[in-house]
Design a protein around this motif. Structure first.
Motif, PDB file in Angstrom:
ATOM      1  N   THR A  93       0.858  -1.173   0.000  1.00  0.00           N
ATOM      2  CA  THR A  93       0.000   0.000   0.000  1.00  0.00           C
ATOM      3  C   THR A  93       0.896   1.226   0.000  1.00  0.00           C
ATOM      4  O   THR A  93       1.771   1.356   0.850  1.00  0.00           O
ATOM      5  CB  THR A  93      -0.922   0.012   1.236  1.00  0.00           C
ATOM      6  OG1 THR A  93      -1.722  -1.166   1.212  1.00  0.00           O
ATOM      7  CG2 THR A  93      -1.820   1.228   1.220  1.00  0.00           C
ATOM      8  N   MET A  94       0.686   2.111  -0.962  1.00  0.00           N
ATOM      9  CA  MET A  94       1.469   3.333  -1.085  1.00  0.00           C
ATOM     10  C   MET A  94       0.548   4.509  -0.776  1.00  0.00           C
ATOM     11  O   MET A  94      -0.542   4.608  -1.334  1.00  0.00           O
ATOM     12  CB  MET A  94       2.023   3.464  -2.503  1.00  0.00           C
ATOM     13  CG  MET A  94       2.793   4.740  -2.736  1.00  0.00           C
ATOM     14  SD  MET A  94       3.648   4.808  -4.331  1.00  0.00           S
ATOM     15  CE  MET A  94       2.316   4.637  -5.478  1.00  0.00           C
ATOM     16  N   THR A  95       0.980   5.378   0.124  1.00  0.00           N
ATOM     17  CA  THR A  95       0.224   6.582   0.456  1.00  0.00           C
ATOM     18  C   THR A  95       1.027   7.789  -0.010  1.00  0.00           C
ATOM     19  O   THR A  95       2.200   7.926   0.326  1.00  0.00           O
ATOM     20  CB  THR A  95      -0.036   6.667   1.969  1.00  0.00           C
ATOM     21  OG1 THR A  95      -0.723   5.479   2.374  1.00  0.00           O
ATOM     22  CG2 THR A  95      -0.878   7.878   2.308  1.00  0.00           C
ATOM     23  N   LEU A  96       0.372   8.641  -0.783  1.00  0.00           N
ATOM     24  CA  LEU A  96       1.027   9.812  -1.370  1.00  0.00           C
ATOM     25  C   LEU A  96       0.326  11.086  -0.930  1.00  0.00           C
ATOM     26  O   LEU A  96      -0.903  11.089  -0.792  1.00  0.00           O
ATOM     27  CB  LEU A  96       0.944   9.761  -2.899  1.00  0.00           C
ATOM     28  CG  LEU A  96       1.426   8.518  -3.592  1.00  0.00           C
ATOM     29  CD1 LEU A  96       0.874   8.469  -4.993  1.00  0.00           C
ATOM     30  CD2 LEU A  96       2.922   8.539  -3.621  1.00  0.00           C
ATOM     31  N   LYS A  97       1.080  12.128  -0.748  1.00  0.00           N
ATOM     32  CA  LYS A  97       0.511  13.464  -0.618  1.00  0.00           C
ATOM     33  C   LYS A  97       0.863  14.187  -1.902  1.00  0.00           C
ATOM     34  O   LYS A  97       2.050  14.346  -2.224  1.00  0.00           O
ATOM     35  CB  LYS A  97       1.071  14.188   0.597  1.00  0.00           C
ATOM     36  CG  LYS A  97       0.536  13.621   1.883  1.00  0.00           C
ATOM     37  CD  LYS A  97       0.975  14.427   3.067  1.00  0.00           C
ATOM     38  CE  LYS A  97       0.442  13.761   4.327  1.00  0.00           C
ATOM     39  NZ  LYS A  97       0.931  14.426   5.524  1.00  0.00           N
ATOM     40  N   ILE A  98      -0.155  14.578  -2.653  1.00  0.00           N
ATOM     41  CA  ILE A  98       0.082  15.218  -3.942  1.00  0.00           C
ATOM     42  C   ILE A  98      -0.661  16.541  -4.012  1.00  0.00           C
ATOM     43  O   ILE A  98      -1.657  16.754  -3.316  1.00  0.00           O
ATOM     44  CB  ILE A  98      -0.329  14.307  -5.126  1.00  0.00           C
ATOM     45  CG1 ILE A  98      -1.808  13.967  -5.092  1.00  0.00           C
ATOM     46  CG2 ILE A  98       0.478  13.038  -5.135  1.00  0.00           C
ATOM     47  CD1 ILE A  98      -2.285  13.193  -6.299  1.00  0.00           C
ATOM     48  N   ASP A  99      -0.133  17.433  -4.859  1.00  0.00           N
ATOM     49  CA  ASP A  99      -0.785  18.711  -5.084  1.00  0.00           C
ATOM     50  C   ASP A  99      -2.062  18.494  -5.869  1.00  0.00           C
ATOM     51  O   ASP A  99      -2.133  17.637  -6.745  1.00  0.00           O
ATOM     52  CB  ASP A  99       0.134  19.654  -5.857  1.00  0.00           C
ATOM     53  CG  ASP A  99       1.362  20.042  -5.061  1.00  0.00           C
ATOM     54  OD1 ASP A  99       1.291  20.013  -3.816  1.00  0.00           O
ATOM     55  OD2 ASP A  99       2.381  20.372  -5.680  1.00  0.00           O
ATOM     56  N   ARG A 100      -3.060  19.279  -5.563  1.00  0.00           N
ATOM     57  CA  ARG A 100      -4.346  19.174  -6.232  1.00  0.00           C
ATOM     58  C   ARG A 100      -4.309  20.058  -7.476  1.00  0.00           C
ATOM     59  O   ARG A 100      -4.824  21.172  -7.480  1.00  0.00           O
ATOM     60  CB  ARG A 100      -5.441  19.627  -5.282  1.00  0.00           C
ATOM     61  CG  ARG A 100      -6.833  19.404  -5.781  1.00  0.00           C
ATOM     62  CD  ARG A 100      -7.799  19.857  -4.743  1.00  0.00           C
ATOM     63  NE  ARG A 100      -7.823  18.845  -3.707  1.00  0.00           N
ATOM     64  CZ  ARG A 100      -8.929  18.377  -3.162  1.00  0.00           C
ATOM     65  NH1 ARG A 100     -10.081  18.855  -3.507  1.00  0.00           N
ATOM     66  NH2 ARG A 100      -8.865  17.442  -2.252  1.00  0.00           N
TER      67      ARG A 100
END
Length: 91
Positions: free
Chosen positions: A4-11
């Motif tokens: 499971t990969m959790t990313l914080k990305i720009d919207r």
């Protein structure tokens, strides 16, 4: 093995497509995706479930972290502790 990969990305437009495209081009199979609002209105948190088929998730984490839309990446295998990469803001 499933990870499971959790990313914080720009919207921003195209961020999800760029991220998923990179993952699939590297030979990983996406088996599930979910998104949620992040810490601010300009970020989102995306969770991607992957089937790695023997490929290195550490290499994938470094490649995904290089995308300009991504501010942090963390991985967790079913049996392993989480690995986390965050963008450095040092100049």
């Amino acid at each position: 093995m499933n990870h499971t990969m959790t990313l914080k990305i720009d919207r921003i437009e195209g961020a999800i497509v760029r991220t998923l495209g990179l993952i699939e081009r590297r030979g990983f199979t996406v088996t599930g995706i979910s998104t949620a609002t992040g810490e601010s209105e300009h970020q989102m948190e995306m969770t991607v479930e992957l089937n790695t088929a023997g490929r290195s998730v550490e290499v994938l984490a470094r490649q995904v972290a290089r995308l300009f839309d991504v501010s942090s990446v963390s991985f967790a295998a079913q049996d392993a502790p989480a690995m986390r990469l965050e963008e450095s803001l040092a100049c």
